[in-house]
Design an enzyme around this catalytic site. Structure first.
Site, PDB file in Angstrom:
ATOM      1  CE  LYS A   1      35.138 -41.832  35.948  1.00 11.48           C
ATOM      2  NZ  LYS A   1      33.552 -42.330  35.740  1.00 11.48           N
TER       3      LYS A   1
ATOM      4  CG  ASP B   1      29.950 -45.346  29.355  1.00  9.88           C
ATOM      5  OD1 ASP B   1      31.119 -44.577  29.394  1.00  9.88           O
ATOM      6  OD2 ASP B   1      29.035 -44.923  29.148  1.00  9.88           O
TER       7      ASP B   1
ATOM      8  CE  LYS C   1      30.111 -41.525  28.991  1.00  6.85           C
ATOM      9  NZ  LYS C   1      28.925 -42.164  29.963  1.00  6.85           N
TER      10      LYS C   1
ATOM     11  CG  ASP D   1      34.048 -39.306  33.812  1.00  2.95           C
ATOM     12  OD1 ASP D   1      33.250 -39.148  34.707  1.00  2.95           O
ATOM     13  OD2 ASP D   1      34.128 -40.434  33.215  1.00  2.95           O
TER      14      ASP D   1
ATOM     15  CG  ASP E   1      33.468 -42.019  30.183  1.00  2.26           C
ATOM     16  OD1 ASP E   1      33.774 -42.841  29.311  1.00  2.26           O
ATOM     17  OD2 ASP E   1      32.523 -42.178  31.221  1.00  2.26           O
TER      18      ASP E   1
ATOM     19  CD  GLU F   1      34.735 -44.552  32.363  1.00  2.00           C
ATOM     20  OE1 GLU F   1      33.689 -45.090  32.028  1.00  2.00           O
ATOM     21  OE2 GLU F   1      34.696 -43.323  32.938  1.00  2.00           O
TER      22      GLU F   1
ATOM     23  NE  ARG G   1      31.468 -49.594  37.310  1.00  2.00           N
ATOM     24  CZ  ARG G   1      30.180 -49.937  37.326  1.00  2.00           C
ATOM     25  NH1 ARG G   1      29.547 -50.943  37.575  1.00  2.00           N
ATOM     26  NH2 ARG G   1      29.226 -48.896  37.108  1.00  2.00           N
TER      27      ARG G   1
HETATM   28  N1  BES Z   1      31.217 -41.203  33.881  1.00  2.00           N
HETATM   29  C1  BES Z   1      30.142 -41.713  33.596  1.00  2.00           C
HETATM   30  C2  BES Z   1      29.244 -41.305  34.847  1.00  2.00           C
HETATM   31  C3  BES Z   1      28.571 -40.049  34.450  1.00  2.00           C
HETATM   32  C4  BES Z   1      27.253 -39.867  33.806  1.00  2.00           C
HETATM   33  C5  BES Z   1      28.976 -38.974  34.862  1.00  2.00           C
HETATM   34  C6  BES Z   1      26.665 -38.730  33.696  1.00  2.00           C
HETATM   35  C7  BES Z   1      28.401 -37.779  34.853  1.00  2.00           C
HETATM   36  C8  BES Z   1      27.120 -37.656  34.135  1.00  2.00           C
HETATM   37  C9  BES Z   1      30.688 -43.352  33.979  1.00  2.00           C
HETATM   38  O1  BES Z   1      31.918 -43.580  33.338  1.00  2.00           O
HETATM   39  C10 BES Z   1      29.574 -44.087  33.064  1.00  2.00           C
HETATM   40  O2  BES Z   1      29.776 -43.954  31.924  1.00  2.00           O
HETATM   41  N2  BES Z   1      28.692 -44.721  33.661  1.00  2.00           N
HETATM   42  C11 BES Z   1      27.809 -45.554  33.150  1.00  2.00           C
HETATM   43  C12 BES Z   1      27.693 -47.061  33.882  1.00  2.00           C
HETATM   44  C13 BES Z   1      26.914 -48.001  33.186  1.00  2.00           C
HETATM   45  C14 BES Z   1      27.611 -48.272  31.802  1.00  2.00           C
HETATM   46  C15 BES Z   1      26.809 -49.039  34.240  1.00  2.00           C
HETATM   47  C16 BES Z   1      26.442 -44.847  33.336  1.00  2.00           C
HETATM   48  O3  BES Z   1      26.212 -44.128  34.364  1.00  2.00           O
HETATM   49  O4  BES Z   1      25.743 -44.875  32.381  1.00  2.00           O
HETATM   50 ZN    ZN Z   2      33.171 -42.242  33.268  1.00  2.00          ZN
HETATM   51 MN    MN Z   3      31.803 -44.114  31.306  1.00  2.00          MN
END
Ligand code: BES
Ligand code: ZN
Ligand code: MN
Length: 499
Positions: free
Chosen positions: A266, A348, A278, A289, A271, A350, A352
């Site tokens: 990834k 968010d 966020k 990220d 992000d 993204e 996947r």
């Molecule tokens: N890049 C984030 C995941 C992440 C969170 C990495 C904290 C490192 C530290 C990912 O893209 C994300 O935002 N995931 C969301 C998914 C949700 C919207 C289903 C999350 O974890 O909140």
């Molecule tokens: Zn992310």
């Molecule tokens: Mn994200």
């Protein structure tokens, strides 16, 4: 930094410093015993005085001990002798290096290889001394006006038993190669996203191809991806002023025709969350990220350094996730490269979306196995914290190989289930699937989403959101270079098994 191995007793050698371990309870290691004898019980006298107890990570630098040729003796506390764990051993190494950094010593002899670690041989210890020493010396100061002054440490000689020489030599080479990958991964990850954008990652990949003849790189541009129909990847990128890249990097270390191992990383260079934005606190750390991408590049570099006789491909979808007037919106529906449609409920989620198209693209390499590496979910941090990466897989033998490589490299993984039951959470009334599965089991439902694009090969997913970087805010933010050691161990094990 140079490392050397020596099978002779070096205590009588003139050098800047000799590093020796001392256990709690006044128990001396063999080298401490020898220094003690030479110095007419100076070490024991010191322990009796109570100045130094041999507690874990305690260090004491002694200068000009009578009759001891090295000009310094660094005592390193090792804690209890019995049942010393891998983690304790690694901490001992790190604390010894931190103590050495404070001195002017340049040539050092380390006897820490003689400390018994449960279930581990000398070669394992050599590999970790190399990796952890170089890790402790890592510093990222290219954006500081005042640079850290270079550490005078230039050579470490490790004492080893004669019969372990050939295994230790191999371990030393592996440790150096793995660290070169880890170092590269950390540098890429620590770079801010105003510099390290998808184009920068592509340039860095091409740089690797220039340096190593076994590596080649091909980069797909936005127009290429449009032609192919990578609707999910492009959707994430469409709000950004920076164009996306699909970086395909190939390492061929064997002339044999061999189906490759594919590593998919990834590469979200920043992000923001997109329109499902966020909070400011959650956004700090999101330059990391792209740690999956950095891990793929670092692992290929390490494989090339070590000249592993195998075929590995790295596929890196690189994008920036931004809000804008042309960004994707919640409830937009896109068509992925596989033809399956996706309703984007949360912009968010993204990772996947870019990974699913990259995974489908990987099919064309006819890989033996595919491993994706992604800082995919915050939920994995809730479930497992910062010490272990999650692994989910559609092929248990592959998961088992990764679990074993994790234990061996001490860059560990823990398996989570990928059961059918969880798939229902991805239902959408309008498209083939939604890109989020609700509040519960966030790491598993993210993997369920990916599993719909990996049916044609053996696949494992590594969620490294808790392990690839520490993003606690404040000044406590740094990349770890994980899981390069894990993946290298996995590749090395496969080579050893003749796979
Ligand atoms: N890049 C984030 C995941 C992440 C969170 C990495 C904290 C490192 C530290 C990912 O893209 C994300 O935002 N995931 C969301 C998914 C949700 C919207 C289903 C999350 O974890 O909140
Ligand atoms: Zn992310
Ligand atoms: Mn994200």
């Amino acid at each position: 930094m140079k490392f050397q191995l020596s099978t002779s007793n070096l205590i009588k050698k003139n050098t800047d410093c000799i590093v020796i371990g001392v256990f709690e309870g006044r128990e001396l290691t063999p080298s401490a015993e020898k220094v003690n004898a030479l110095s007419k019980n100076a070490i024991l006298a010191l322990l009796k005085s109570g100045e130094f107890q041999g507690k874990p990570e305690q260090t004491l630098m002694l200068h000009q001990l009578p009759q001891v040729p090295p000009s310094r003796v660094l005592l390193v506390g090792c804690g209890k002798k019995e049942g010393l764990t891998e983690r304790q051993y690694r901490k001992i190494i790190t604390s010894s290096v931190n103590a050495l950094k404070k001195t002017q010593a340049s040539q050092v002899i380390s006897c820490l290889t003689e400390i018994e670690v449960s279930h581990r041989d000398t070669a394992w210890k050599v590999k970790h001394i190399v990796e952890d020493t170089l890790d402790a010396l890592y510093c990222f100061d290219r954006f500081k006006s005042k640079k850290e002054k270079p550490c005078p440490l230039s050579q470490i000689t490790l004492t080893i038993p004669e019969k372990t020489l050939s295994a230790s030599k191999k371990a030393l080479e592996q440790g150096l190669a793995i660290n070169s990958g880890v170092h590269f991964t950390k540098d890429l990850a620590n770079m801010p996203s105003n510099i390290c954008n998808p184009t920068y990652l592509a340039v860095e990949a091409k740089q690797l191809a220039k340096k190593y003849s076994a590596i080649t790189v091909k980069v797909l541009e936005e127009k290429d991806m449009k032609k192919l129909g990578m609707g999910a990847l492009l959707a994430v990128s469409q709000g950004s002023a920076t164009p996306p890249k699909l970086i395909c990097i190939e390492y061929k270390g064997t002339a044999k025709k061999q189906a490759p191992i594919a590593l998919v990383g990834k590469g979200v260079t920043f992000d923001t969350g997109g329109l499902s934005m966020k909070s400011p606190d959650a956004m700090v750390g999101m330059k990391y990220d792209m740690c999956g991408a950095a891990t793929v590049l670092g692992t290929l570099k390490a494989a090339a350094e070590l000249k592993l006789p195998m075929h590995v491909v790295g596929i890196i979808p690189a994008v920036e996730n931004m809000p804008s007037g042309v960004a994707i919106k919640p409830e937009d529906i896109v068509t992925s490269l596989s033809g399956q449609t996706i309703e984007i409920l949360n912009t968010d989620a993204e990772g996947r979306l870019i990974l699913c198209d990259a995974l489908t693209y990987t099919e064309r390499y006819k890989p033996q196995a595919v491993i994706d590496i992604a800082t995919l979910t915050g939920a994995v941090v809730v479930a497992l914290g910062f010490h272990v990466s999650a692994v989910l897989s559609n092929h248990q033998p592959l998961a088992d190989e990764l679990l074993a490589a994790g234990t061996e490299s001490h860059d560990r993984v823990w398996q989570m289930p990928l059961w059918e039951e969880y798939q229902d959470q991805l239902k959408s009334p309008f498209a083939d699937m939604a890109n989020v599965g609700g509040k519960s089991a966030g790491t598993i439902t993210a993997s369920c989403f990916l599993s719909r694009f990996t049916k044609k090969f053996h696949w494992a997913h590594l969620d490294v959101a808790g392990t690839a970087a520490m993003m606690m805010g404040g000044s406590d933010r740094y990349a770890t270079g994980r899981p390069v050691p894990l993946l290298m161990q996995y590749l090395i094990n496969r080579c050893n098994d003749g796979k």
